[in-house]
Design a protein around this motif. Structure first.
Motif, mmCIF file in Angstrom:
data_model
loop_
_atom_site.group_PDB
_atom_site.id
_atom_site.type_symbol
_atom_site.label_atom_id
_atom_site.label_comp_id
_atom_site.label_asym_id
_atom_site.label_seq_id
_atom_site.Cartn_x
_atom_site.Cartn_y
_atom_site.Cartn_z
ATOM 1 N N GLY A 218 0.822 -1.192 0.000
ATOM 2 C CA GLY A 218 0.000 0.000 0.000
ATOM 3 C C GLY A 218 0.862 1.251 0.000
ATOM 4 O O GLY A 218 2.087 1.186 -0.151
ATOM 5 N N THR A 219 0.242 2.403 0.199
ATOM 6 C CA THR A 219 0.966 3.676 0.142
ATOM 7 C C THR A 219 1.048 4.388 1.493
ATOM 8 O O THR A 219 1.709 5.416 1.605
ATOM 9 N N ASP A 220 0.404 3.875 2.494
ATOM 10 C CA ASP A 220 0.437 4.477 3.821
ATOM 11 C C ASP A 220 1.768 4.131 4.499
ATOM 12 O O ASP A 220 2.098 2.953 4.658
ATOM 13 N N PRO A 221 2.573 5.134 4.908
ATOM 14 C CA PRO A 221 3.857 4.850 5.574
ATOM 15 C C PRO A 221 3.710 3.988 6.825
ATOM 16 O O PRO A 221 4.643 3.260 7.197
ATOM 17 N N ASN A 222 2.564 4.055 7.465
ATOM 18 C CA ASN A 222 2.359 3.239 8.667
ATOM 19 C C ASN A 222 2.325 1.751 8.354
ATOM 20 O O ASN A 222 2.506 0.927 9.254
#
Length: 247
Positions: free
Chosen positions: A149-153
């Motif tokens: 995905g693209t969420d840094p978390n």
């Protein structure tokens, strides 16, 4: 017959781990079935019960944390140790199951875990089943947005599961492909049933693993067919897997 009970442990954050046991008439084989990510035994029983009865296979389904079946000392969570040293001896003895003919199986995260544990303990498991296995470690290492995905978390999420990400590629303890190759070097890898739907995101990853292990001399039974990461493919793959396990 279906039995639902609880086992107590100090190896996992939750001290009480529920499990289900499908106990058919005259079981000839025992299978440890590993659930997928955010899946529990109750989600699988309707598919597994008729197959277990048809093929005389007792199926154990523990509801463990979503750890990809790794030991995680950084979380004080030891899923592999729990399954091998506590759960299997307890359930097989308590219900008088045929422990000398033990197999391991799973779908998605469970397929990841079945190859990992089956490779770590080739003297314990006679056969390994991986259906639509979530073999995504290379994607995690390179940060493939298709998987991560693209969420840094999300990177922190995978670090919490797998530990140090740069070292995953060589880890016998955390990487099922490496563990399987290590077992093959010692000529100890049990026969493996690999299956994946051709429309599944995981299809090319399973094909790559199949080719890698086959080239090294592994005994691989391969199944593919139309379908995505859903019961449309899982159901026929499970039917084929149970027939293979009963051979």
């Amino acid at each position: 017959m279906r039995i639902t009970e609880v086992i107590h442990t100090d190896l996992l954050p939750e001290a009480k781990i529920p499990y289900s046991l499908i106990l058919p008439t005259d079981p000839q084989t025992t299978c440890l079935w590993l659930h997928g990510y955010r899946e529990r035994a109750a989600d699988l029983l309707s598919l597994l019960e008729p197959l277990a009865e048809q093929h005389h296979i007792a199926v154990m389904l523990p509801d463990v944390p979503d750890t990809y079946y790794l030991d995680q000392p950084w979380n004080a969570c030891y899923t592999e140790q729990f399954l091998i040293t506590e759960f299997l001896p307890f359930v097989t003895a308590r219900h008088n199951l045929p422990a000398e003919d033990l197999c391991i199986a799973g779908i998605s995260m469970g397929g990841f875990g079945s190859l990992l544990l089956g490779s770590h303990f080739p003297d314990l498991f006679r056969k390994i089943v991986c259906i639509s296995g979530a073999f995504i470690l290379e994607d995690i290492q390179i940060g493939n947005p298709e998987v991560v995905g693209t969420d840094p978390n999300n990177v922190k999420h995978f670090q919490n599961i797998f530990g140090d990400l740069p070292s995953l590629g060589d880890s016998v303890s955390r990487n099922p492909a490496v563990a399987a190759c290590h077992a093959l070097e010692a000529k100890q890898l049990p026969p493996v049933f690999l299956a994946c739907g051709t429309e599944d995101l995981l299809y090319p990853r399973n094909v790559k693993l199949r080719n890698q292990l086959t080239a090294l001399g592994a005994n691989i039974t391969w199944m593919e067919g139309a379908g995505n990461h859903t019961k449309q493919f899982f159901a026929p793959a499970m039917a084929c897997a149970f027939a293979w396990l009963s051979q």
